[in-house]
Design an enzyme around this catalytic site. Structure first.
Site, short mmCIF file in Angstrom:
data_model
loop_
_atom_site.label_atom_id
_atom_site.label_comp_id
_atom_site.label_asym_id
_atom_site.label_seq_id
_atom_site.Cartn_x
_atom_site.Cartn_y
_atom_site.Cartn_z
CE1 TYR A 58 -3.03 -3.10 0.28
CE2 TYR A 58 -3.51 -2.36 2.68
CZ TYR A 58 -3.65 -3.30 1.57
OH TYR A 58 -4.58 -4.24 1.94
CB SER A 204 -13.63 -4.42 0.13
OG SER A 204 -12.40 -4.14 -0.49
N PRO A 205 -15.62 -4.30 3.16
CG PRO A 205 -15.63 -3.67 5.63
CD PRO A 205 -14.74 -3.67 4.52
CG LEU A 206 -17.96 -0.31 4.51
CD1 LEU A 206 -17.76 1.27 5.01
CD2 LEU A 206 -19.36 -0.46 5.40
N GLY A 207 -18.32 -2.95 0.41
CA GLY A 207 -18.15 -2.91 -1.21
C GLY A 207 -17.32 -1.53 -1.72
NE ARG A 208 -12.58 -3.67 -4.39
CZ ARG A 208 -11.55 -3.70 -3.88
NH1 ARG A 208 -10.83 -2.94 -3.63
NH2 ARG A 208 -10.79 -5.23 -4.25
N GLY A 209 -17.17 1.28 -0.77
CA GLY A 209 -17.98 2.54 -0.46
C GLY A 209 -19.26 2.54 -0.97
N1 LIG Z 1 -6.40 -8.50 1.84
C1 LIG Z 1 -6.63 -8.00 0.65
O1 LIG Z 1 -6.29 -8.22 -0.31
C2 LIG Z 1 -7.26 -6.65 0.68
C3 LIG Z 1 -7.76 -6.00 -0.28
C4 LIG Z 1 -8.45 -4.98 -0.29
C5 LIG Z 1 -8.62 -4.13 1.12
N2 LIG Z 1 -7.94 -4.79 2.23
C6 LIG Z 1 -8.25 -4.34 3.47
O2 LIG Z 1 -9.39 -3.78 3.73
C7 LIG Z 1 -9.56 -2.35 4.08
C8 LIG Z 1 -11.10 -2.13 3.55
O3 LIG Z 1 -11.43 -2.41 2.29
P1 LIG Z 1 -11.59 -1.20 1.23
O4 LIG Z 1 -10.81 0.35 1.80
O5 LIG Z 1 -11.15 -1.55 0.00
O6 LIG Z 1 -13.24 -0.85 1.10
P2 LIG Z 1 -14.35 -0.45 1.81
O7 LIG Z 1 -13.87 -0.44 3.59
O8 LIG Z 1 -15.41 -1.56 1.57
O9 LIG Z 1 -14.83 0.90 1.38
C9 LIG Z 1 -14.03 1.84 1.82
C10 LIG Z 1 -14.54 3.26 1.15
O10 LIG Z 1 -15.87 3.31 1.72
C11 LIG Z 1 -16.08 4.65 2.10
N3 LIG Z 1 -16.56 4.93 3.52
C12 LIG Z 1 -16.05 4.22 4.60
N4 LIG Z 1 -16.71 4.42 5.81
C13 LIG Z 1 -17.81 5.15 5.34
C14 LIG Z 1 -18.94 5.51 5.70
N5 LIG Z 1 -19.24 5.24 7.04
N6 LIG Z 1 -20.09 6.28 4.91
C15 LIG Z 1 -19.69 6.57 3.78
N7 LIG Z 1 -18.45 5.89 3.04
C16 LIG Z 1 -17.72 5.37 3.80
C17 LIG Z 1 -14.41 5.39 2.22
O11 LIG Z 1 -14.40 6.44 1.87
P3 LIG Z 1 -13.08 7.56 2.32
O12 LIG Z 1 -11.79 6.79 2.10
O13 LIG Z 1 -13.29 8.59 1.23
O14 LIG Z 1 -12.97 7.70 3.82
C18 LIG Z 1 -13.74 4.65 1.01
O15 LIG Z 1 -14.18 5.11 -0.09
C19 LIG Z 1 -8.41 -1.79 3.47
O16 LIG Z 1 -8.10 -0.47 4.00
C20 LIG Z 1 -7.32 -2.75 3.52
O17 LIG Z 1 -6.84 -2.63 4.76
C21 LIG Z 1 -7.34 -5.86 1.99
#
Ligand SMILES: NC(=O)c1ccc[n+]([C@@H]2O[C@H](COP(=O)([O-])OP(=O)(O)OC[C@H]3O[C@@H](n4cnc5c(N)ncnc54)[C@H](OP(=O)(O)O)[C@@H]3O)[C@@H](O)[C@H]2O)c1
Length: 316
Positions: A58, A204-209
């Site tokens: 990252y 990505s528990p929020l479907g990436r937002g």
């Molecule tokens: N093991 C793996 O291969 C792998 C792959 C991908 C991710 N990950 C890990 O999983 C973590 C989370 O996944 P992710 O970031 O891909 O996706 P996510 O948590 O599903 O979604 C992140 C997105 O949602 C937005 N968001 C978060 N909380 C919100 C809320 N309460 N209301 C409105 N929008 C909200 C964020 O906005 P802002 O950013 O603008 O705040 C960002 O755009 C990553 O940070 C990483 O540590 C692991």
């Protein structure tokens, strides 16, 4: 914040963790600010969001430094999860660094960037197809013996791969993409983790937002954001998937909570070792997400959410 343990016998952590990837990588390059991100991490610790998830790629390589900066002087208040075994270049991320010597070097580099002398949880980010898993896992097991790592995890793996790793060294945690949108690991990997006392960390528990209502059309995505290239973020896919988000919104309105809280509360219902790691770089979202640990869905809500259709488009 409600807590659970990391693995059956590991340290106590909040039921909701924090993914720090988007603070440095992949998403919204113009919206990031390290000072703000450090404040978000500090607020997370205050709220009991103690499991912080990063990875060497990252940034590349800058996100661990950012996390290290944020936890300096507070190391004993957090549980650090990082990942290695991949390389990154202009063409993307590649699972080609799983040889024992590569992993040993990667762990030393992560320790330095995080500013710590041990990593609580170290993941093989993706299994290197050219190296037997037992070799990679065995090398990491030696680093547990030497005290550089406390526990080991696997990311995006099958049941068979978990079992192969367990034959060499215990698996403390598994990460898979998992959400109301992405359920492939919920029927086999998750039940096995529950049975074995392995933490299951939906990423990505929020479907990436999208499930949090952050974006409903491609034009909502910031400039330079990687999601613009993902099949689940095309005009057609987003228009289709908005119907799923509408159901999440209906449940959220019924309880007077946010969409993100419904999406996370549903994941928490899936098992006692489930620790979602939503990503955010904003205090407001962090607070919403942390409060999801207190949201109780009814059996009716859960049945309605369970019955949601598959979304259109892959998310990678
Ligand atoms: N093991 C793996 O291969 C792998 C792959 C991908 C991710 N990950 C890990 O999983 C973590 C989370 O996944 P992710 O970031 O891909 O996706 P996510 O948590 O599903 O979604 C992140 C997105 O949602 C937005 N968001 C978060 N909380 C919100 C809320 N309460 N209301 C409105 N929008 C909200 C964020 O906005 P802002 O950013 O603008 O705040 C960002 O755009 C990553 O940070 C990483 O540590 C692991």
């Amino acid at each position: 914040m409600r807590t659970t343990t990391l693995g059956a016998n590991g340290p106590e952590v909040g039921r909701i963790g924090l993914g720090t990837m988007g603070m440095s990588f992949g998403y919204d390059p113009n919206g990031r600010d390290d000072d703000t991100s450090v404040q978000v991490i500090h607020r997370a610790i205050e709220l009991g969001v103690t499991l912080l998830d990063t990875a060497d790629v990252y940034g590349p390589f800058t996100n661990e430094e950012l996390v290290g900066r944020a936890v300096a002087g507070r190391r004993d208040e957090v549980v650090l999860s990082t990942k290695g075994g991949q390389t990154v270049d202009d063409n993307g991320i590649h699972p080609n660094a799983g040889r024992p010597e590569q992993l040993r070097d990667a762990v030393d580099a992560s320790l330095k960037r995080l500013g710590t002398d041990f990593i609580d949880l170290y993941f093989i980010h993706r299994i290197d197809p050219s190296v037997p898993l037992e070799e990679s896992w065995g090398a990491l097991s030696e680093l547990v013996s030497s005290g550089k790592i406390r526990a080991l995890g696997l990311s995006e793996v099958s049941l068979e791969e978990i079992r192969r790793a367990e034959a060499v060294h215990p698996v403390a945690a598994v990460q898979s993409e998992a959400s109301l949108f992405t359920r492939r690991s919920l029927t086999d990997v998750l039940p096995y983790c529950e049975e074995r006392g392995i933490s299951f960390m939906p990423y990505s528990p929020l479907g990436r937002g999208v499930l949090a209502g952050a974006f409903s059309k491609p034009a909502d995505l910031p400039d330079g954001d990687w999601r613009k290239f993902m099949p689940r973020f095309t005009e057609e896919a987003m228009a289709h998937n908005n119907a799923i988000v509408d159901v999440v919104r209906t449940v959220a309105e019924r309880h007077g909570v946010t969409l993100s809280q419904v999406a996370l509360a549903w994941l928490l219902e899936q098992g006692r070792y489930v620790i979602p790691i939503p990503g955010t770089k904003r205090t407001k979202y962090l607070q919403d997400n942390a409060a999801a640990a207190e949201v109780r869905l009814t059996a009716e809500d859960i049945a309605e959410l369970d019955a949601l259709p598959e979304p259109l488009g892959a998310s990678e």
